[in-house]
Design an enzyme around this catalytic site. Structure first.
Site, PDB file in Angstrom:
ATOM      1  N   ASP A  47      -4.320 -10.494  -0.727  1.00  0.00           N
ATOM      2  CA  ASP A  47      -3.274 -11.429  -0.971  1.00  0.00           C
ATOM      3  C   ASP A  47      -2.789 -11.551  -2.275  1.00  0.00           C
ATOM      4  O   ASP A  47      -2.735 -11.590  -3.087  1.00  0.00           O
ATOM      5  CB  ASP A  47      -3.352 -12.939  -0.305  1.00  0.00           C
ATOM      6  CG  ASP A  47      -1.818 -13.181  -0.492  1.00  0.00           C
ATOM      7  OD1 ASP A  47      -2.181 -12.754   0.513  1.00  0.00           O
ATOM      8  OD2 ASP A  47      -2.458 -14.589  -0.155  1.00  0.00           O
ATOM      9  N   HIS A  48      -1.599 -10.343  -1.646  1.00  0.00           N
ATOM     10  CA  HIS A  48      -0.585 -10.085  -2.688  1.00  0.00           C
ATOM     11  C   HIS A  48      -1.147  -9.173  -3.650  1.00  0.00           C
ATOM     12  O   HIS A  48      -0.995  -9.826  -5.081  1.00  0.00           O
ATOM     13  CB  HIS A  48      -0.483 -11.617  -3.679  1.00  0.00           C
ATOM     14  CG  HIS A  48       0.310 -12.377  -3.315  1.00  0.00           C
ATOM     15  ND1 HIS A  48       0.237 -13.570  -1.704  1.00  0.00           N
ATOM     16  CD2 HIS A  48       2.102 -12.968  -2.945  1.00  0.00           C
ATOM     17  CE1 HIS A  48       1.727 -14.018  -1.545  1.00  0.00           C
ATOM     18  NE2 HIS A  48       2.619 -13.140  -2.120  1.00  0.00           N
ATOM     19  N   HIS A  83       0.779  -1.409   0.312  1.00  0.00           N
ATOM     20  CA  HIS A  83       0.438   0.113  -0.346  1.00  0.00           C
ATOM     21  C   HIS A  83       0.711   1.475  -0.221  1.00  0.00           C
ATOM     22  O   HIS A  83       2.134   1.551   0.447  1.00  0.00           O
ATOM     23  CB  HIS A  83      -1.088   0.143   1.055  1.00  0.00           C
ATOM     24  CG  HIS A  83      -0.508   0.211   2.585  1.00  0.00           C
ATOM     25  ND1 HIS A  83      -1.177   0.670   3.772  1.00  0.00           N
ATOM     26  CD2 HIS A  83       0.976   0.007   3.147  1.00  0.00           C
ATOM     27  CE1 HIS A  83      -0.537   0.952   4.569  1.00  0.00           C
ATOM     28  NE2 HIS A  83       1.162   0.482   4.143  1.00  0.00           N
ATOM     29  N   HIS A 103       4.628  -0.351  -0.331  1.00  0.00           N
ATOM     30  CA  HIS A 103       6.321  -0.932   0.239  1.00  0.00           C
ATOM     31  C   HIS A 103       4.784  -1.958   0.993  1.00  0.00           C
ATOM     32  O   HIS A 103       3.496  -1.641   0.572  1.00  0.00           O
ATOM     33  CB  HIS A 103       6.032  -0.007   1.551  1.00  0.00           C
ATOM     34  CG  HIS A 103       5.653   0.766   2.601  1.00  0.00           C
ATOM     35  ND1 HIS A 103       4.569   1.762   2.386  1.00  0.00           N
ATOM     36  CD2 HIS A 103       4.730   0.604   3.509  1.00  0.00           C
ATOM     37  CE1 HIS A 103       3.913   1.737   3.289  1.00  0.00           C
ATOM     38  NE2 HIS A 103       3.455   1.143   4.074  1.00  0.00           N
ATOM     39  N   CYS A 144       5.433   6.278   4.180  1.00  0.00           N
ATOM     40  CA  CYS A 144       3.948   4.980   3.963  1.00  0.00           C
ATOM     41  C   CYS A 144       3.737   6.157   2.797  1.00  0.00           C
ATOM     42  O   CYS A 144       2.564   5.512   2.201  1.00  0.00           O
ATOM     43  CB  CYS A 144       2.959   4.809   5.187  1.00  0.00           C
ATOM     44  SG  CYS A 144       3.947   4.345   6.320  1.00  0.00           S
ATOM     45  N   GLU A 190      -0.900  -5.185  11.742  1.00  0.00           N
ATOM     46  CA  GLU A 190      -0.425  -4.253  10.246  1.00  0.00           C
ATOM     47  C   GLU A 190       1.295  -5.047  10.867  1.00  0.00           C
ATOM     48  O   GLU A 190       2.139  -4.924   9.392  1.00  0.00           O
ATOM     49  CB  GLU A 190      -0.142  -3.181  10.451  1.00  0.00           C
ATOM     50  CG  GLU A 190       0.166  -2.429   8.399  1.00  0.00           C
ATOM     51  CD  GLU A 190       0.000  -0.853   9.047  1.00  0.00           C
ATOM     52  OE1 GLU A 190      -1.399  -0.682   7.813  1.00  0.00           O
ATOM     53  OE2 GLU A 190       0.668   0.466   9.611  1.00  0.00           O
ATOM     54  N   HIS A 250       2.909  -5.146   3.925  1.00  0.00           N
ATOM     55  CA  HIS A 250       3.187  -5.527   5.136  1.00  0.00           C
ATOM     56  C   HIS A 250       2.664  -7.323   5.051  1.00  0.00           C
ATOM     57  O   HIS A 250       2.206  -6.985   3.738  1.00  0.00           O
ATOM     58  CB  HIS A 250       2.354  -4.683   5.780  1.00  0.00           C
ATOM     59  CG  HIS A 250       2.433  -3.201   6.255  1.00  0.00           C
ATOM     60  ND1 HIS A 250       3.215  -2.880   7.737  1.00  0.00           N
ATOM     61  CD2 HIS A 250       2.190  -2.378   5.446  1.00  0.00           C
ATOM     62  CE1 HIS A 250       3.466  -1.496   7.193  1.00  0.00           C
ATOM     63  NE2 HIS A 250       3.147  -1.096   6.328  1.00  0.00           N
TER      64      HIS A 250
END
Ligand code: NI
Length: 136
Positions: A80-81, A15, A40, A34, A125, A42
């Site tokens: 996811d991904h 994100h 980047h 961020c 997170e 998480h």
């Protein structure tokens, strides 16, 4: 007799936190690293808790297999991904902070769960930073 049933889940996602209507400097001041324009990632961990009466017939509050399948179809398959800003429609105009992500997750699960069940979602997170939402 009310019991809470919880299931843990996990997804990896990228994100960027920023507001397109702010200057880079203002975004940098509020969102720091961020706001990296290249995004980047998480490793998000999730605890989904469902509270309700025990069904006297089955002995279940909720069938954990059904809860697991809802988490997979509504959350893991969707997030996811993925790049949350780019790939997930809910964040097209919503900053994907942990706070906003946990509300989106709650709303998606609430929509498919039995309406008499009380839902609470905690999103990690990082192992030390987590947020909780229970619909109020
Ligand atoms: Ni981040």
């Amino acid at each position: 007799m009310k019991v809470t049933v919880s299931r843990k889940a996990h997804f990896n996602a990228a994100h960027r936190l920023y507001r397109p209507d702010w200057s880079f400097e203002q975004n940098d001041a509020v969102f720091g690293k961020c706001n990296n324009p290249n995004f980047h990632g998480h490793n998000y961990d999730l605890t989904v808790s469902v509270t309700g009466e025990i069904d006297p017939e089955t002995g279940y509050v909720v069938d954990v297999k059904i809860l697991k399948d809802f988490i997979k179809s509504e959350i893991e398959d969707a997030f996811d991904h993925k790049n949350l800003n780019v790939d997930v429609p809910e964040f097209k105009n919503l900053n994907p902070t942990a706070e906003n992500i946990v509300v989106v997750i709650y709303d998606k699960l609430k929509a498919v769960l039995d309406s008499h069940l009380v839902l609470e979602v905690t999103l990690y997170e990082t192992p030390r930073n987590f947020v909780t939402y229970s619909g109020s």
